[in-house]
Write a protein that holds these residues in place. Structure first.
Motif, PDB file in Angstrom:
ATOM      1  N   ARG A  40       0.856  -1.190   0.000  1.00 21.85           N
ATOM      2  CA  ARG A  40       0.000   0.000   0.000  1.00 21.85           C
ATOM      3  C   ARG A  40       0.885   1.231   0.000  1.00 21.85           C
ATOM      4  O   ARG A  40       2.060   1.172   0.393  1.00 21.85           O
ATOM      5  CB  ARG A  40      -0.914   0.021   1.239  1.00 21.85           C
ATOM      6  CG  ARG A  40      -0.179   0.209   2.573  1.00 21.85           C
ATOM      7  CD  ARG A  40      -1.135   0.175   3.745  1.00 21.85           C
ATOM      8  NE  ARG A  40      -0.466   0.347   5.029  1.00 21.85           N
ATOM      9  CZ  ARG A  40      -0.324   1.511   5.653  1.00 21.85           C
ATOM     10  NH1 ARG A  40      -0.824   2.624   5.130  1.00 21.85           N
ATOM     11  NH2 ARG A  40       0.299   1.580   6.831  1.00 21.85           N
ATOM     12  N   ASP A  52      -2.390  -6.723  -9.343  1.00 23.72           N
ATOM     13  CA  ASP A  52      -3.832  -6.820  -9.129  1.00 23.72           C
ATOM     14  C   ASP A  52      -4.241  -5.770  -8.114  1.00 23.72           C
ATOM     15  O   ASP A  52      -3.535  -5.542  -7.113  1.00 23.72           O
ATOM     16  CB  ASP A  52      -4.229  -8.208  -8.609  1.00 23.72           C
ATOM     17  CG  ASP A  52      -4.125  -9.275  -9.677  1.00 23.72           C
ATOM     18  OD1 ASP A  52      -4.325  -8.938 -10.859  1.00 23.72           O
ATOM     19  OD2 ASP A  52      -3.822 -10.440  -9.342  1.00 23.72           O
ATOM     20  N   LEU A  53      -5.368  -5.148  -8.359  1.00 20.77           N
ATOM     21  CA  LEU A  53      -5.940  -4.200  -7.412  1.00 20.77           C
ATOM     22  C   LEU A  53      -6.861  -4.959  -6.472  1.00 20.77           C
ATOM     23  O   LEU A  53      -7.904  -5.472  -6.891  1.00 20.77           O
ATOM     24  CB  LEU A  53      -6.701  -3.101  -8.155  1.00 20.77           C
ATOM     25  CG  LEU A  53      -7.441  -2.074  -7.300  1.00 20.77           C
ATOM     26  CD1 LEU A  53      -6.453  -1.285  -6.437  1.00 20.77           C
ATOM     27  CD2 LEU A  53      -8.254  -1.133  -8.177  1.00 20.77           C
ATOM     28  N   LEU A  54      -6.475  -5.035  -5.184  1.00 25.06           N
ATOM     29  CA  LEU A  54      -7.259  -5.785  -4.206  1.00 25.06           C
ATOM     30  C   LEU A  54      -8.285  -4.912  -3.500  1.00 25.06           C
ATOM     31  O   LEU A  54      -9.369  -5.366  -3.146  1.00 25.06           O
ATOM     32  CB  LEU A  54      -6.331  -6.427  -3.164  1.00 25.06           C
ATOM     33  CG  LEU A  54      -5.284  -7.396  -3.694  1.00 25.06           C
ATOM     34  CD1 LEU A  54      -4.441  -7.929  -2.543  1.00 25.06           C
ATOM     35  CD2 LEU A  54      -5.923  -8.541  -4.464  1.00 25.06           C
ATOM     36  N   ASP A  55      -7.905  -3.655  -3.272  1.00 25.36           N
ATOM     37  CA  ASP A  55      -8.778  -2.721  -2.572  1.00 25.36           C
ATOM     38  C   ASP A  55      -8.394  -1.320  -3.014  1.00 25.36           C
ATOM     39  O   ASP A  55      -7.532  -1.145  -3.883  1.00 25.36           O
ATOM     40  CB  ASP A  55      -8.637  -2.883  -1.044  1.00 25.36           C
ATOM     41  CG  ASP A  55      -9.892  -2.441  -0.303  1.00 25.36           C
ATOM     42  OD1 ASP A  55     -10.700  -1.702  -0.895  1.00 25.36           O
ATOM     43  OD2 ASP A  55     -10.064  -2.829   0.865  1.00 25.36           O
ATOM     44  N   LYS A  56      -8.985  -0.322  -2.407  1.00 24.46           N
ATOM     45  CA  LYS A  56      -8.735   1.064  -2.799  1.00 24.46           C
ATOM     46  C   LYS A  56      -7.252   1.402  -2.762  1.00 24.46           C
ATOM     47  O   LYS A  56      -6.744   2.090  -3.650  1.00 24.46           O
ATOM     48  CB  LYS A  56      -9.510   2.006  -1.878  1.00 24.46           C
ATOM     49  CG  LYS A  56      -9.348   3.474  -2.221  1.00 24.46           C
ATOM     50  CD  LYS A  56     -10.155   4.331  -1.276  1.00 24.46           C
ATOM     51  CE  LYS A  56      -9.976   5.815  -1.602  1.00 24.46           C
ATOM     52  NZ  LYS A  56     -10.748   6.680  -0.677  1.00 24.46           N
ATOM     53  N   ASN A  57      -6.530   0.959  -1.756  1.00 22.04           N
ATOM     54  CA  ASN A  57      -5.094   1.215  -1.645  1.00 22.04           C
ATOM     55  C   ASN A  57      -4.378  -0.053  -1.181  1.00 22.04           C
ATOM     56  O   ASN A  57      -3.600  -0.038  -0.244  1.00 22.04           O
ATOM     57  CB  ASN A  57      -4.825   2.374  -0.683  1.00 22.04           C
ATOM     58  CG  ASN A  57      -3.362   2.788  -0.663  1.00 22.04           C
ATOM     59  OD1 ASN A  57      -2.584   2.439  -1.548  1.00 22.04           O
ATOM     60  ND2 ASN A  57      -2.965   3.500   0.383  1.00 22.04           N
ATOM     61  N   LEU A  58      -4.688  -1.144  -1.853  1.00 20.61           N
ATOM     62  CA  LEU A  58      -4.041  -2.424  -1.547  1.00 20.61           C
ATOM     63  C   LEU A  58      -3.791  -3.146  -2.868  1.00 20.61           C
ATOM     64  O   LEU A  58      -4.719  -3.394  -3.634  1.00 20.61           O
ATOM     65  CB  LEU A  58      -4.911  -3.270  -0.630  1.00 20.61           C
ATOM     66  CG  LEU A  58      -4.250  -4.520  -0.051  1.00 20.61           C
ATOM     67  CD1 LEU A  58      -3.104  -4.139   0.891  1.00 20.61           C
ATOM     68  CD2 LEU A  58      -5.270  -5.385   0.690  1.00 20.61           C
ATOM     69  N   ARG A  77      -3.281 -14.905   3.608  1.00 18.70           N
ATOM     70  CA  ARG A  77      -4.010 -14.084   2.660  1.00 18.70           C
ATOM     71  C   ARG A  77      -3.355 -12.708   2.595  1.00 18.70           C
ATOM     72  O   ARG A  77      -2.737 -12.259   3.570  1.00 18.70           O
ATOM     73  CB  ARG A  77      -5.468 -13.924   3.076  1.00 18.70           C
ATOM     74  CG  ARG A  77      -6.246 -15.224   3.182  1.00 18.70           C
ATOM     75  CD  ARG A  77      -7.750 -14.932   3.241  1.00 18.70           C
ATOM     76  NE  ARG A  77      -8.045 -13.902   4.226  1.00 18.70           N
ATOM     77  CZ  ARG A  77      -8.370 -14.146   5.486  1.00 18.70           C
ATOM     78  NH1 ARG A  77      -8.399 -15.386   5.931  1.00 18.70           N
ATOM     79  NH2 ARG A  77      -8.651 -13.157   6.315  1.00 18.70           N
ATOM     80  N   ASP A 122      -4.591  -9.786   2.880  1.00 20.76           N
ATOM     81  CA  ASP A 122      -5.080  -8.851   3.892  1.00 20.76           C
ATOM     82  C   ASP A 122      -4.620  -9.208   5.306  1.00 20.76           C
ATOM     83  O   ASP A 122      -4.909  -8.485   6.258  1.00 20.76           O
ATOM     84  CB  ASP A 122      -6.606  -8.744   3.844  1.00 20.76           C
ATOM     85  CG  ASP A 122      -7.297 -10.091   4.052  1.00 20.76           C
ATOM     86  OD1 ASP A 122      -6.589 -11.120   4.178  1.00 20.76           O
ATOM     87  OD2 ASP A 122      -8.535 -10.117   4.088  1.00 20.76           O
TER      88      ASP A 122
END
Length: 293
Positions: free
Chosen positions: A88, A117-123, A160, A162
């Motif tokens: 991030r 890969d885009l996992l989340d807004k800033n991940l 994982r 996250d």
């Protein structure tokens, strides 16, 4: 009516649950007897409410005592998972994913390629076909995009993305003002642990008779203020300051010393009304060459 069961906070044993079941069964039997005899108690809402409450409490007790035993851990294929990084950027602004992907690939120049890969807004998940490309990214950091530092870490087998801790970032730190007579590897290691978590020493630190500074690799917690200096206490009761400068240091606050924001957006400045002249940190803590992308 609490004939056999006493309600307690925390976990319940199986005996408690069985006692509770018996108590509820007895209450229902008594209620039915009253109902058959035509008494007013059978029509009493509090009696029904008490039984409903007991059933609800029993459901919670079953939940606390129940569960499933975990199966044997699956064997994870380490051939691919160990070549992935999750990361991030230290910013509240939106990251332009497509542009960032192109820029980071051009800076890292992985021999065997990479993709994101885009996992989340800033991940973000960084995939590397070869472990040497991934390791070079870890070893040569810190990295940044549009002056925003990247916090990244390897995903261990079985984890994982996250679940990975993204609160630490490695830096090369220059130690200035340390007299050569105290510049042993052991003492420099202690200095590294004072600044952050010591990782390694630049082998060129001791390749000569004189150095203007010493370089150490440390791991920094991004939630803590940077260390500006350290007081060196001599045996003769005198002292002097040793200062620290950070290579490839980008955005950080001159007021609180924390990475990822400037004094313009610092809560401490807003709450305490500190003027710029009183900021304890400054641009003098930055040292090149910094890799800006």
């Amino acid at each position: 009516m609490a004939l056999f069961y006493v309600h307690q906070q925390g976990e319940r044993s199986f005996c408690d649950v069985y006692a509770m079941r018996f108590e509820i069964s007895l209450m229902i039997c008594l209620w039915l007897v009253c109902f058959d005899s035509g008494t007013m108690a059978a029509r009493s809402p509090p009696a029904l409410s008490l039984i409903e409450d007991k059933w609800a409490d029993l459901s919670l007790a079953d939940e606390e005592c129940g569960g499933l035993t975990a199966p044997d851990a699956q064997v994870v294929d380490e051939g691919t998972s160990q070549w992935e990084l999750v990361g991030r950027f230290l910013t509240n602004r939106a990251i332009k994913f497509e542009h960032m992907q192109l820029v980071m690939a051009s800076v890292w120049r992985p021999v065997m390629g990479m993709h994101l890969d885009l996992l989340d807004k800033n991940l973000f998940l960084f995939h590397f076909p070869h472990p040497k490309d991934m390791q070079r990214v870890l070893d040569d950091g810190p990295w940044s995009y549009e002056n925003n530092l990247l916090v990244c870490a390897q995903i261990k087998p079985g984890m994982r993305p996250d679940e990975v801790d993204l609160n630490n970032i490695p830096f090369w730190v220059q130690v200035h003002g340390l007299p050569a007579v105290y510049a042993s590897q052991d003492f420099i290691t202690k200095i590294g642990d004072h600044v952050g978590a010591f990782m390694s020493i630049d082998p060129n630190n001791f390749g000569g008779s004189w150095r203007s500074y010493y370089r150490i690799r440390i791991m920094l917690d991004v939630n803590l203020s940077l260390k500006r200096r350290m007081k060196l206490l001599r045996r003769d009761v005198t002292s002097q300051w040793i200062t620290f400068r950070y290579e490839r240091l980008n955005i950080f606050c001159f007021c609180c010393g924390i990475l990822g924001h400037t004094e313009k957006f610092c809560k401490k400045v807003y709450e305490e009304g500190i003027e710029s002249e009183a900021f304890p940190f400054g641009a003098w803590m930055k040292v090149g060459p910094r890799r800006q992308v």
